[in-house]
Enzyme design. Structure first.
Site, short mmCIF file in Angstrom:
data_model
loop_
_atom_site.label_atom_id
_atom_site.label_comp_id
_atom_site.label_asym_id
_atom_site.label_seq_id
_atom_site.Cartn_x
_atom_site.Cartn_y
_atom_site.Cartn_z
N GLY A 11 1.00 -1.27 0.18
CA GLY A 11 -0.12 0.03 -0.15
C GLY A 11 0.87 1.22 0.05
O GLY A 11 1.91 1.17 -0.05
N ASN A 33 -2.78 -8.55 -0.27
CA ASN A 33 -3.56 -9.19 -1.29
C ASN A 33 -3.79 -8.55 -2.40
O ASN A 33 -4.33 -8.75 -3.21
CB ASN A 33 -4.78 -9.90 -0.49
CG ASN A 33 -5.87 -8.70 -0.33
OD1 ASN A 33 -5.19 -7.44 -0.22
ND2 ASN A 33 -6.87 -8.92 -0.09
N GLY A 37 -3.79 -2.44 -2.92
CA GLY A 37 -2.35 -2.22 -3.00
C GLY A 37 -1.61 -2.40 -4.39
O GLY A 37 -2.30 -2.96 -5.15
N ASP A 57 -4.17 -12.73 1.88
CA ASP A 57 -5.22 -12.26 2.41
C ASP A 57 -5.21 -12.38 4.02
O ASP A 57 -5.50 -13.39 4.46
CB ASP A 57 -6.54 -12.69 1.97
CG ASP A 57 -7.79 -12.20 2.63
OD1 ASP A 57 -7.73 -11.19 3.46
OD2 ASP A 57 -8.94 -12.21 1.95
N VAL A 58 -5.00 -11.41 4.87
CA VAL A 58 -4.59 -11.65 6.41
C VAL A 58 -6.26 -11.71 7.05
O VAL A 58 -6.08 -11.96 8.12
CB VAL A 58 -3.89 -10.55 6.89
CG1 VAL A 58 -2.75 -10.34 6.37
CG2 VAL A 58 -4.60 -8.99 6.94
N SER A 76 -5.66 -2.12 4.72
CA SER A 76 -7.04 -1.64 4.51
C SER A 76 -7.13 -0.85 3.26
O SER A 76 -6.33 -0.09 3.05
CB SER A 76 -7.54 -0.76 5.79
OG SER A 76 -8.76 -0.52 5.56
N TYR A 146 -15.62 2.00 6.98
CA TYR A 146 -14.22 2.19 7.35
C TYR A 146 -14.34 2.91 8.86
O TYR A 146 -13.21 2.32 9.64
CB TYR A 146 -13.80 3.35 6.35
CG TYR A 146 -12.17 3.77 6.49
CD1 TYR A 146 -11.28 2.68 6.00
CD2 TYR A 146 -11.82 5.10 6.67
CE1 TYR A 146 -10.14 3.10 6.33
CE2 TYR A 146 -10.47 5.37 7.13
CZ TYR A 146 -9.67 4.38 6.66
OH TYR A 146 -8.31 4.80 6.87
N THR A 176 -2.89 11.89 4.70
CA THR A 176 -1.20 11.80 4.46
C THR A 176 -1.10 11.89 2.92
O THR A 176 -1.97 11.42 2.36
CB THR A 176 -0.68 10.72 4.84
OG1 THR A 176 -0.82 10.58 6.30
CG2 THR A 176 0.71 10.17 4.64
#
Ligand code: UDP
Length: 313
Positions: A11, A33, A37, A57-58, A76, A146, A176
């Site tokens: 990401g 995954n 990203g 994929d966590v 995320s 989210y 950011t």
């Protein structure tokens, strides 16, 4: 050599964090995954001996071989466009994904860090936002996938800290920007730069009076690194406190790109926070951290990056 396992390694923020960790002498195991990203973000790390990568994929069970000293959960979807496109995946990675990464940290006796968000404050009634503010979140609104995912991730992290004695930290990341943001992720920095560089109208949502504060990615990553090494279990805001309206931001972008683009107004998205600015006194006190890079300094390499992307498109 200490080893860090990091989800979301491909990401925007995750990949910059990988770079910083490697430059500090850590071995890094990146997990991603590629839902939002990009392989391009870590292409320069292929062949770096201290960097390993697994496509994972966590949210599903996974094993990590060998020792791990730090576990960072940075995976995320993070832009409003992405998390509206993937609301279920967003809720899953904040809940199931956080759970799996906490389990990994416990199994490896590692320190755990989760990247939460200023969206935990929702559309805030307290300004600037301090960590002690509980927020103003619509639990069933469009952004709730989210906001509530990250709030749940924070709650789960605190539960593992309190009930299982895990060493944990929580970063609340404010807006950011920098190279490796996705050009089409809909966030205001890539959107305005894309439009300004192509001479397209700059799409200000609402009347542009809503405020944001923009932190350059190297500063943000420095804050995350310090937090990873700290013993602070309660949330810490990380962001740049220079606040401006979105209209002011549009002017800065057109001036810095030398663009002739004109501003047009479009409808304000549902539950768009009216103002956002971090109170970073805790980060200064606990981590000795504050941003060093000005908006203009950070925008220069960001503009160059997007120019490169547009030229190669
Ligand atoms: N925004 C805008 N035009 C755009 C994209 C965003 O005016 O093309 C506004 C958006 O409504 C919000 C602010 O810019 O008020 C920051 O949006 P972004 O999606 O970058 O992140 P957010 O802070 O909302 O998570």
């Amino acid at each position: 050599m200490k080893r860090v396992a990091i989800s979301g390694a491909a990401g925007f923020i995750g990949s910059h964090l990988c770079d910083r960790l490697l430059s500090e002498g850590y071995a890094v195991l990146g997990l991603d995954n590629f839902l939002t990203g990009a392989k391009r973000n870590i292409a320069h790390l292929v062949g770096v001996p201290a960097f390993e990568f697994r496509e994972r994929d966590v949210t599903a069970p996974f094993d990590v071989e060998g020792s791990v000293d730090f576990v960072i959960h940075a995976a995320s979807p993070a832009s409003p466009r992405d998390y509206l496109l993937y609301p279920i995946e967003t809720l899953d990675v904040g809940s199931l994904g956080t759970r799996r990464m906490l389990e990994l940290a416990e199994k490896k006796s590692a320190k755990f860090l989760v990247t939460s968000t200023s969206e935990s404050y929702g559309d805030p009634n307290v300004h600037p936002q301090t960590e002690s503010y509980w927020g103003n979140v619509n639990p069933v609104g469009l952004r709730s996938c989210y906001d509530e995912s990250k709030r749940f991730a924070e709650a789960l992290t605190m539960a593992w800290h309190r009930a299982r004695g895990l060493r944990t930290s929580i970063a609340r990341i404010f807006n950011t920007f920098g190279p490796r943001m996705k050009l089409n992720d809909g966030r205001v920095v890539p959107a305005f730069l894309d439009q300004a560089l192509q001479g397209l109208p700059i799409t200000v949502f609402g009347d542009g009076s809503q405020t944001r504060s923009f932190c350059y990615v190297s500063d943000l990553v420095d804050g995350l690194y310090r937090l990873m090494l700290s013993d602070e279990p309660m949330p810490v805001n990380l962001g740049n406190p220079r606040e401006m309206t979105i209209l002011e931001f549009a002017t800065i972008i057109t001036e810095m790109t030398g663009s002739k683009s004109k501003v047009i107004c479009q409808p304000l998205p549902e539950d768009d926070p009216k103002q956002r600015c971090p109170d970073i006194s805790k980060a200064l006190r606990v981590l000795g951290w504050q941003p060093k890079v000005s908006l203009e300094e950070g925008l220069r390499p960001t503009i160059e990056y997007f120019q490169g992307i547009l030229q190669s498109a």
